[in-house]
Design an enzyme around this catalytic site. Structure first.
Site, PDB file in Angstrom:
ATOM      1  N   ARG A  78       1.101  -1.526  -0.026  1.00 19.22           N
ATOM      2  CA  ARG A  78      -0.005   0.114   0.031  1.00 19.22           C
ATOM      3  C   ARG A  78       0.749   1.283   0.054  1.00 19.22           C
ATOM      4  O   ARG A  78       1.708   1.424   0.937  1.00 19.22           O
ATOM      5  CB  ARG A  78      -0.756  -0.113   1.115  1.00 19.22           C
ATOM      6  CG  ARG A  78      -1.613   1.289   1.350  1.00 19.22           C
ATOM      7  CD  ARG A  78      -2.692   1.016   2.647  1.00 19.22           C
ATOM      8  NE  ARG A  78      -3.492   2.578   2.505  1.00 19.22           N
ATOM      9  CZ  ARG A  78      -3.197   3.361   3.570  1.00 19.22           C
ATOM     10  NH1 ARG A  78      -2.565   2.844   4.684  1.00 19.22           N
ATOM     11  NH2 ARG A  78      -3.718   4.427   3.725  1.00 19.22           N
ATOM     12  N   HIS A 122      -2.856  10.929   0.778  1.00 19.90           N
ATOM     13  CA  HIS A 122      -2.242  11.086   2.107  1.00 19.90           C
ATOM     14  C   HIS A 122      -1.364  12.037   2.364  1.00 19.90           C
ATOM     15  O   HIS A 122      -0.155  11.972   2.571  1.00 19.90           O
ATOM     16  CB  HIS A 122      -1.178   9.642   2.018  1.00 19.90           C
ATOM     17  CG  HIS A 122      -0.895   8.945   3.192  1.00 19.90           C
ATOM     18  ND1 HIS A 122      -0.885   7.677   3.771  1.00 19.90           N
ATOM     19  CD2 HIS A 122      -0.327   9.573   4.612  1.00 19.90           C
ATOM     20  CE1 HIS A 122      -0.466   7.451   4.930  1.00 19.90           C
ATOM     21  NE2 HIS A 122      -0.139   8.635   5.426  1.00 19.90           N
ATOM     22  N   GLU A 167      -7.110   8.472   6.444  1.00 18.64           N
ATOM     23  CA  GLU A 167      -7.309   9.028   7.741  1.00 18.64           C
ATOM     24  C   GLU A 167      -7.803  10.549   7.708  1.00 18.64           C
ATOM     25  O   GLU A 167      -7.041  11.444   8.119  1.00 18.64           O
ATOM     26  CB  GLU A 167      -5.912   9.239   8.561  1.00 18.64           C
ATOM     27  CG  GLU A 167      -5.383   7.801   8.752  1.00 18.64           C
ATOM     28  CD  GLU A 167      -4.133   7.728   9.577  1.00 18.64           C
ATOM     29  OE1 GLU A 167      -3.617   8.668  10.116  1.00 18.64           O
ATOM     30  OE2 GLU A 167      -3.486   6.539   9.989  1.00 18.64           O
ATOM     31  N   ASN A 292      -6.940   1.786  10.271  1.00 16.72           N
ATOM     32  CA  ASN A 292      -5.657   2.181  10.439  1.00 16.72           C
ATOM     33  C   ASN A 292      -5.879   2.059  12.208  1.00 16.72           C
ATOM     34  O   ASN A 292      -6.641   2.952  12.638  1.00 16.72           O
ATOM     35  CB  ASN A 292      -5.001   3.372  10.274  1.00 16.72           C
ATOM     36  CG  ASN A 292      -4.696   3.556   8.762  1.00 16.72           C
ATOM     37  OD1 ASN A 292      -4.906   2.485   8.277  1.00 16.72           O
ATOM     38  ND2 ASN A 292      -4.322   4.792   8.459  1.00 16.72           N
ATOM     39  N   TYR A 294      -3.714   1.735  15.895  1.00 20.45           N
ATOM     40  CA  TYR A 294      -2.497   1.900  16.694  1.00 20.45           C
ATOM     41  C   TYR A 294      -2.719   1.461  18.208  1.00 20.45           C
ATOM     42  O   TYR A 294      -1.679   1.122  18.787  1.00 20.45           O
ATOM     43  CB  TYR A 294      -1.794   2.991  16.376  1.00 20.45           C
ATOM     44  CG  TYR A 294      -1.322   3.362  15.097  1.00 20.45           C
ATOM     45  CD1 TYR A 294       0.164   2.715  14.668  1.00 20.45           C
ATOM     46  CD2 TYR A 294      -1.935   3.805  14.191  1.00 20.45           C
ATOM     47  CE1 TYR A 294       0.600   2.868  13.269  1.00 20.45           C
ATOM     48  CE2 TYR A 294      -1.298   3.700  12.648  1.00 20.45           C
ATOM     49  CZ  TYR A 294      -0.254   3.420  12.610  1.00 20.45           C
ATOM     50  OH  TYR A 294       0.373   3.429  11.127  1.00 20.45           O
ATOM     51  N   GLU A 352      -3.080  -0.043   8.304  1.00 19.77           N
ATOM     52  CA  GLU A 352      -1.823   0.199   9.161  1.00 19.77           C
ATOM     53  C   GLU A 352      -2.253  -0.321  10.447  1.00 19.77           C
ATOM     54  O   GLU A 352      -2.942  -0.291  11.044  1.00 19.77           O
ATOM     55  CB  GLU A 352      -1.948   1.793   9.351  1.00 19.77           C
ATOM     56  CG  GLU A 352      -1.327   2.365   7.871  1.00 19.77           C
ATOM     57  CD  GLU A 352      -1.277   4.032   7.777  1.00 19.77           C
ATOM     58  OE1 GLU A 352      -1.081   4.498   9.041  1.00 19.77           O
ATOM     59  OE2 GLU A 352      -1.320   4.571   7.064  1.00 19.77           O
TER      60      GLU A 352
HETATM   61  O1  IFM Z   1       3.150   7.839   9.832  1.00 24.78           O
HETATM   62  C1  IFM Z   1       1.680   7.804  10.024  1.00 24.78           C
HETATM   63  C2  IFM Z   1       1.004   7.475   8.806  1.00 24.78           C
HETATM   64  O2  IFM Z   1       1.267   8.707   7.846  1.00 24.78           O
HETATM   65  C3  IFM Z   1      -0.463   7.598   9.025  1.00 24.78           C
HETATM   66  N1  IFM Z   1      -0.869   6.704   9.881  1.00 24.78           N
HETATM   67  C4  IFM Z   1      -0.118   6.857  11.345  1.00 24.78           C
HETATM   68  C5  IFM Z   1       1.349   6.660  11.194  1.00 24.78           C
HETATM   69  C6  IFM Z   1       2.178   6.695  12.305  1.00 24.78           C
HETATM   70  O3  IFM Z   1       1.989   7.716  12.922  1.00 24.78           O
END
Ligand code: IFM
Length: 451
Positions: A78, A122, A167, A292, A294, A352
């Protein structure tokens, strides 16, 4: 008895990057400047005065990077297109040299049987469009559709999966509210207009794709499940506000055709007038959703804390990454199941997932040991598998990131890569996490059953 963590045969195993973060040479071969070109060259915006001028030099080293992906066993990659490489002024004139770079990259991937997933946006809006109001200008939806059509015409014969926006919440909050990302505004009043135009741009690109495209197109959102710090009604209400702002702000409109009620109250009179034709555009059906993920966030009511009257309650007993993000894999399962329950059975991809940790200062004998990252991937991949067992239609996983890269206003200080990049020599060295991920891919997940 140990569990069986094997993933479905067709599951996509990928890694993700974005243009400004890895390519370098953002003005090469006729490209126009983006808002990140201006932002990163403005003193005080990025730590250590880092910029994307050279980044990982993927612009010249893409072949070797594709070779690396192939050695790791990736089945998908990606990446994003820099809008201003192919339309230097954002609209109008097309730059063939910019198209040529992505053309060669896509062909190199296909030669190795790696399926491209291409993100159109992006975060690197052409500077020329920011000068015309950027995401605050309603015309941005048409500008975006024009750009999308150029990309579809050039590459749709070889790109099976497209992503409109990466995002949108971060584009809005980081760029227009918190003043930490380009274009660097600090205005909560601008938030609902930016959000609405992002949603209209997404819908316009999907409609353009329905006219011309032959494969699939989706949207990628970052989701951070909100947990209340206590059962107090104030904390529960604060949790709902935080959830509406970050998680439902983009998903309710595209799937349910309305903004969350909490959000309408939060935005009040800064909410723009919404012409009736906007809703059919925003709710145009698309093919998949990318998530995404985290971290999660535990929150409490905090009157007088702008803009939401919400504060984070840091879980100090848990492991945190270098970004100070709590490691909490169970929330990944939870958020995937929540999407299915709230919005239906649309195919999902984890587009992500990854972590910045302090890596050893030097590569030793060709090795970089990153045990915390290995553990992060192991636990999150198990959590992803749990979601599949609970009936979620999860079709793929993309590690963030393939390479250490330019982490926006943090510069090169935060390393998310599964492949180490020496920023002096640009040499690439797969970390232990890359070798681990490779084993996961080769075994279709079966090795996740190990300790
Ligand atoms: O690096 C970023 C990415 O560009 C978008 N999602 C989160 C990642 C980590 O912060």
């Amino acid at each position: 008895m140990s569990r069986d963590y094997r993933f479905p045969d067709q599951f996509l195993w990928g890694a993700a990057t974005s243009a400004y973060q890895i390519e370098g040479h953002p003005l090469a071969d006729g490209a126009g400047p983006s808002i990140w070109e201006r932002f990163s060259h403005t003193p005080g915006r990025v730590v250590y005065t880092d910029t994307g001028d050279r980044a990982t030099d993927h612009y010249h080293r893409y072949r070797a990077d594709v070779e690396l992906m192939s050695k790791l066993g990736l089945t998908s990659y990606r990446f994003s297109i820099a809008w201003a490489r192919i339309l230097p002024d954002g609209t109008g004139r097309v730059n063939d040299s910019g198209l040529a770079f992505y053309d060669k990259l896509i062909d190199a991937l296909l030669e190795k049987n790696i399926a491209p997933m291409v993100t159109l946006y992006h975060w690197d809006l052409p500077e020329a469009l920011d000068a015309r109001g950027g995401w605050l200008n309603r015309d941005v939806a048409d500008w975006f559709a024009e750009y999308a059509r150029v990309a579809f015409r050039a590459f749709d014969d070889r790109v099976p999966k497209w992503v409109t926006l990466n995002e949108p919440w971060v584009v809005m909050d980081g760029g227009y509210v918190s003043n930490v990302l380009a274009p660097g505004h600090c205005s909560f009043r601008e938030a609902p207009t930016v959000t609405h135009n992002l949603l209209r741009a997404h819908g316009s690109a999907v409609q353009a794709y329905r006219a011309d495209g032959r494969n699939e197109i989706g949207l990628v959102v970052n989701l951070e499940p909100k947990y209340p710090a206590s059962d107090d009604v104030e904390d529960l209400a604060a949790t709902n506000r935080a959830d509406a702002y970050m998680n439902r702000q983009y998903l309710d409109p595209v799937f349910l055709g309305a903004y969350p009620e909490e959000l309408l109250a939060i935005y009040g009179d800064s909410m723009p007038e919404i012409p009736s034709e906007d809703w059919p555009l925003i709710t145009t059906p698309f093919d998949f959703l990318g998530v995404n993920y985290y971290s999660r966030n535990v929150v409490r009511d905090a009157p007088d804390t702008a803009p939401l009257d919400v504060a984070r309650v840091r879980q100090s007993l848990h492991v945190h990454t270098e970004m100070d993000w709590e490691v909490f894999p169970a929330a990944l399962t939870r958020v995937l199941v929540w999407i299915k329950d709230r919005y239906g059975d649309i195919p999902l991809y984890i587009t992500e997932n990854g972590a910045a940790f302090q890596d050893p200062a030097h590569v030793t004998d060709g090795h970089v040991d990153d045990p915390l990252r290995v553990s992060y991937f192991r636990e999150h991949l198990r959590a992803a598998h749990d979601a599949i067992e609970q009936g979620v239609n999860l079709r793929g996983y993309f590690a963030w990131s393939l390479l250490d890269n330019f982490e926006w206003s943090y510069g090169y200080g935060k390393r998310f890569g599964i492949v180490h990049v020496d920023f002096a020599t640009l040499e690439r060295t797969p970390k232990a996490s890359a070798r681990f991920y490779s084993e996961v891919i080769a075994s279709h997940g079966a090795v996740l059953a190990g300790a």
